[in-house]
Scaffold this motif. Sequence first.
Motif: not given
Lengths: 210, 532
Positions: B382-383, B419, B421, B428, B463, B465, B467, B469-472, B476-477
């Motif tokens: 998940q991470l 991911l 989830l 994801v 770290v 990450r 993304f 995606l359609d909605a995102y 993120q760090s």
Amino acid sequence: MKRSLAIALCALSACGGLENEPFKTGTIRGQLVAADANAVVAVVGQPALVTHPDSAGRFTLEAVPLGTVDLLIVVNAALSHRQPVVVGGASVVELGALEGRRSGKLELYVQSVGRHVLTGGTVSLVGLPLTSPIVAPENEAEFFVPAGCYEARVVVPGLPETTVSGCVGEAGLFEQHLDLEPPDGTPGSEGCSITGCEDGLVCQADFSCR
Amino acid sequence: MGCAHPTGEKGGLVTVKASADEVRQAFAGRRFALLIGIPQSHDEHWQPLRYAKKDVKDLAAVLQDPLRGRFAHVESLTTPAQTTREGVKAAVARLAALATQPEDVVVLYVSAHGTLARDARGELERYLVTSDADFHRVSQTALPIDALSAGLLASRSRRRVVVLATCHSGSGKSLLPEDVASELASLKGALRPLEEVSRASIVLSASDFLETAREDETLQNDVYTHWLIEALAGGGDRNGDGAVTATEAHDYARRRTWVFSQGRQRPSAEMVEVGADPVVLTGDVKRTGQPELYSYVPRLDGFTLRVDGVERAELPGGAAVGPGAHHVELAKGDEVLLTEEVRLEAGERLDVDSLARRTDPFLSMTATGGAFGFIDSVSRQQLLPVSPALGVAVRFERVLLKRITVEADLSGFGGQGALSLAPQSPGVPFGWSSILVGVSLAWQWDWRWVSVWVGPRVAGLWVQRSFSLDAYQGTQSAFSVTPGLLLGGAVHLTPHWEVSVGLQAMLAAVVVDGVTQTLGFAGAWAGIGYRF
């Protein structure tokens, strides 16, 4: 000052962060062909996830949990559909135009053993946002649903709550008659002295209608 | 100035018949010795030495032996008239004058009392008790030891050996004035050893500073001298080349003196301009000798020289080994100063101090490849999944207490994945990149070709990450300071190249969905390193 403190804390331990919440739900979109005012789209088993298409039949179902969901689509009284949909995190599933198939019909007839008058009773399909009143004079509730198996919950004031299961095929019919008997010691056991009797029957001293 | 040529005319070359041996002999150094034995001073404070004269006589015999020493000239001074302060100085000057070539070997041997006194500048000085020395006026009447070495500096020889069968400790073959003895007791260890102030090429001392040089009735000699003579007679030919060098003789005498005196007398030596050009005292080099490992530097005193796991010598000293590859180790108790692979050819002489200097301290740089990831499966799903990583590690070996190794490492890793989830849900997709920078303080052990180190470490883990995606869409760090442990090891393939591995385990505080979680993070890597 706060910024300096934040930087210091960051250097000493941790800062920033990772978010997974945005990826735990997705969105389903589509358009129902020949939808009427009773059209509805819902996720089976999650009554809160329900929407009604707009006048053009377009619908958007948001915050759908990640994974495979069973989508119930009622286009109109004659057409409906159930469809498994795979929902990805933060993704939009486009279903396109949906026409539906011929609906099956669930018919439930409810009466009390003592022939009391039934008022305010309802039948709902478990896990679905579909509810129908029990309508006199035959105390009947009906649903036009896609082929499949359903569980119906019958709630009548003064009578015990009960459930009944049944399956219906495409354009098929499932019919069920239910006789509800008030248990002793419940308000219903006082029978017709409270509810009254069906037409043509008289409430007796033992609270039964004859 | 004319030159010769083959026509025989004036200035031409002259043909001379000479064998190769004759030419070699002509260019080989001659050997000269001055042997001084002072059994007694006119001052009765110093007890007579029983064997000083015999030491000189016995040593002269072996040096003049036509089969061994073949010294061209040996002068012996043993009478009171010969061994006065001025007499000794004059004899040293005569010895220096005899050597006219750099290849000539000059040996000055003294068996006598020694003492300490303040010189004209007020500094504590070592003195040879000559026959005319006065106990109460040492600095005015006795001969400074430094004068012996200094007298030889006039010689053209660069193969000079001074052998001092004497001591300055106040016991055995020395006697100190009361005030000096008292001061010495308080200054013990503060004086520089004799060997450090000598300017002779080699100074061989029968005893270390503040130790006692002894005579022995059984041996009928000064103890060290007895074994030195035995070494020169052929017993000291350690590498089997037919010749006995000054260092071979000293090592032979030193070890036996140490054993004979049960550790009370420890002969010492200082080596200058020695190594590739050993000073042959007796015999001739008739064949290529065995390779030798040696060291005479004071900083390695007391270290044990192990070759291929076998204890071969205690330093200062040396050992002959067979030609080929050897594993050399210098250790004192549990303390290992050096582990080194060396390849030696026949006749080669290797000063292990040069190895120790070359490899101490060690710095290694290693290119690493490995994998990093969270320890628990939920975080990996998940991470961040387990990621291949590339990096570099810099290791400073034994920088503290000769055991503590400091290692700094940098690793970068990244990739594409998904991911997970929820069970049976589509992953994801996302990409990630990460940097891990750490420093470790580790305790290191060394066994032959292998080193292992373990200790605490602290690192910074960053770290990111990404993304799409359609909605995102976005990144993120997170950053976390991660305390942990390091376990590392290396196999030294050559003196410079090594293969190393490392295991790191850390605790990372990561904020996930607004909640700080303490998660285990670990990595393993292997690498090829170069040691400087």
